[in-house]
Design a protein around this motif. Structure first.
Motif, PDB file in Angstrom:
ATOM      1  N   PRO A  22      59.629  38.986  84.156  1.00  9.21           N
ATOM      2  CA  PRO A  22      58.352  39.036  84.848  1.00  9.21           C
ATOM      3  C   PRO A  22      57.184  39.251  85.021  1.00  9.21           C
ATOM      4  CG  PRO A  22      59.930  40.713  85.137  1.00  9.21           C
ATOM      5  CD  PRO A  22      60.068  40.263  83.957  1.00  9.21           C
ATOM      6  N   ILE A  23      55.679  38.849  85.862  1.00 13.11           N
ATOM      7  CA  ILE A  23      54.605  37.929  84.923  1.00 13.11           C
ATOM      8  C   ILE A  23      54.014  39.708  86.123  1.00 13.11           C
ATOM      9  CG2 ILE A  23      52.599  36.859  85.315  1.00 13.11           C
ATOM     10  CD1 ILE A  23      54.579  35.053  84.915  1.00 13.11           C
ATOM     11  N   LYS A  77      45.305  26.369  92.915  1.00 17.14           N
ATOM     12  CA  LYS A  77      46.092  26.677  91.839  1.00 17.14           C
ATOM     13  C   LYS A  77      47.574  27.766  91.473  1.00 17.14           C
ATOM     14  CE  LYS A  77      43.501  23.748  89.581  1.00 17.14           C
ATOM     15  NZ  LYS A  77      43.593  22.478  89.195  1.00 17.14           N
ATOM     16  N   LEU A  78      47.356  29.080  92.012  1.00 15.66           N
ATOM     17  CA  LEU A  78      47.546  30.401  91.995  1.00 15.66           C
ATOM     18  C   LEU A  78      48.826  29.776  93.109  1.00 15.66           C
ATOM     19  CD1 LEU A  78      45.053  32.794  93.199  1.00 15.66           C
ATOM     20  CD2 LEU A  78      46.376  32.841  90.903  1.00 15.66           C
ATOM     21  N   ILE A  79      48.364  29.221  94.380  1.00 18.19           N
ATOM     22  CA  ILE A  79      50.172  27.968  94.536  1.00 18.19           C
ATOM     23  C   ILE A  79      50.563  27.597  94.270  1.00 18.19           C
ATOM     24  CG2 ILE A  79      50.776  26.578  96.629  1.00 18.19           C
ATOM     25  CD1 ILE A  79      48.383  27.779  98.365  1.00 18.19           C
ATOM     26  N   THR A  80      50.063  26.693  93.130  1.00 24.80           N
ATOM     27  CA  THR A  80      51.250  25.743  92.135  1.00 24.80           C
ATOM     28  C   THR A  80      51.555  26.300  91.499  1.00 24.80           C
ATOM     29  OG1 THR A  80      49.605  24.007  92.201  1.00 24.80           O
ATOM     30  CG2 THR A  80      50.599  23.545  90.731  1.00 24.80           C
ATOM     31  N   LYS A 100      58.230  30.101  90.529  1.00 25.70           N
ATOM     32  CA  LYS A 100      59.955  30.852  91.029  1.00 25.70           C
ATOM     33  C   LYS A 100      60.628  29.279  90.892  1.00 25.70           C
ATOM     34  CE  LYS A 100      56.887  33.137  95.293  1.00 25.70           C
ATOM     35  NZ  LYS A 100      57.097  32.809  96.435  1.00 25.70           N
ATOM     36  N   ALA A 101      60.376  28.289  90.539  1.00 19.73           N
ATOM     37  CA  ALA A 101      61.375  27.030  90.271  1.00 19.73           C
ATOM     38  C   ALA A 101      62.211  27.320  88.891  1.00 19.73           C
ATOM     39  CB  ALA A 101      59.854  25.777  89.495  1.00 19.73           C
ATOM     40  N   ARG A 102      61.500  28.713  88.754  1.00 25.12           N
ATOM     41  CA  ARG A 102      62.206  29.038  86.586  1.00 25.12           C
ATOM     42  C   ARG A 102      62.493  29.847  87.043  1.00 25.12           C
ATOM     43  NH1 ARG A 102      58.206  25.612  85.967  1.00 25.12           N
ATOM     44  NH2 ARG A 102      57.547  24.196  84.157  1.00 25.12           N
ATOM     45  N   GLY A 103      62.794  30.828  88.619  1.00 23.96           N
ATOM     46  CA  GLY A 103      64.028  31.866  89.063  1.00 23.96           C
ATOM     47  C   GLY A 103      63.138  32.896  87.894  1.00 23.96           C
ATOM     48  N   ARG A 104      61.292  32.944  88.271  1.00 25.03           N
ATOM     49  CA  ARG A 104      60.881  33.941  87.728  1.00 25.03           C
ATOM     50  C   ARG A 104      60.656  34.741  88.674  1.00 25.03           C
ATOM     51  NH1 ARG A 104      57.304  32.775  82.626  1.00 25.03           N
ATOM     52  NH2 ARG A 104      56.657  34.563  81.985  1.00 25.03           N
ATOM     53  N   ARG A 105      59.698  35.857  88.733  1.00 26.81           N
ATOM     54  CA  ARG A 105      59.219  36.833  89.538  1.00 26.81           C
ATOM     55  C   ARG A 105      57.980  37.583  88.820  1.00 26.81           C
ATOM     56  NH1 ARG A 105      62.003  42.253  90.076  1.00 26.81           N
ATOM     57  NH2 ARG A 105      62.728  41.154  87.353  1.00 26.81           N
ATOM     58  N   TRP A 106      56.978  37.440  89.802  1.00 26.12           N
ATOM     59  CA  TRP A 106      55.484  37.291  89.695  1.00 26.12           C
ATOM     60  C   TRP A 106      54.683  38.620  90.460  1.00 26.12           C
ATOM     61  CZ3 TRP A 106      51.309  33.724  88.765  1.00 26.12           C
ATOM     62  CH2 TRP A 106      50.927  32.381  90.046  1.00 26.12           C
TER      63      TRP A 106
END
Length: 120
Positions: A49-50, A67-70, A76-82
């Motif tokens: 996570p980031i 840029k933040l939205i992209t 999320k597409a990579r299943g990560r959390r931030w």
């Protein structure tokens, strides 16, 4: 990945902290570099996570918000959390008006963001 100029990275073991170094993101060239570095960071790093820290940032343009939205979609597409932290009231107000506060998981401090990642 190239040397990052718009961010400082801290590796906390289980979490990566990405701190924005700019006080303002207004210039088109800076915003482009900001987005490119953010996207490359998300693509190049593992599944940890980031925490994205806005500490010291005074102003964020609509283009930088894009840029933040992209980047959020990539995370999320990579299943990560931030999680986001240290957002000044003026920036949060823009997030609120544009409803981005519902998209991004925002915390007052880095410690709170880290705790939220551990609790999830």
């Amino acid at each position: 990945m190239n040397q990052m100029t718009r961010f400082r990275v801290r590796d906390l073991g289980e979490v990566l902290v990405l701190e924005i170094v700019d006080r303002k993101l207004l210039d088109e060239t800076l915003i482009s570099t900001f987005g490119q570095e953010l996207f490359e960071f998300v693509d190049a790093n593992d599944a940890r996570p980031i925490v994205l820290s806005f500490k010291g940032m005074d102003f964020l343009s609509a283009a930088a918000n894009g840029k933040l939205i992209t980047a959020d979609k990539k995370v999320k597409a990579r299943g990560r959390r931030w999680k986001f932290c240290h957002i000044r009231p003026e920036i949060y107000e823009v997030f609120y008006i544009t409803r981005l506060h519902k998209l991004f998981d925002i915390h007052d401090t880095e410690e709170q963001a880290l705790a939220a990642l551990q609790a999830a």
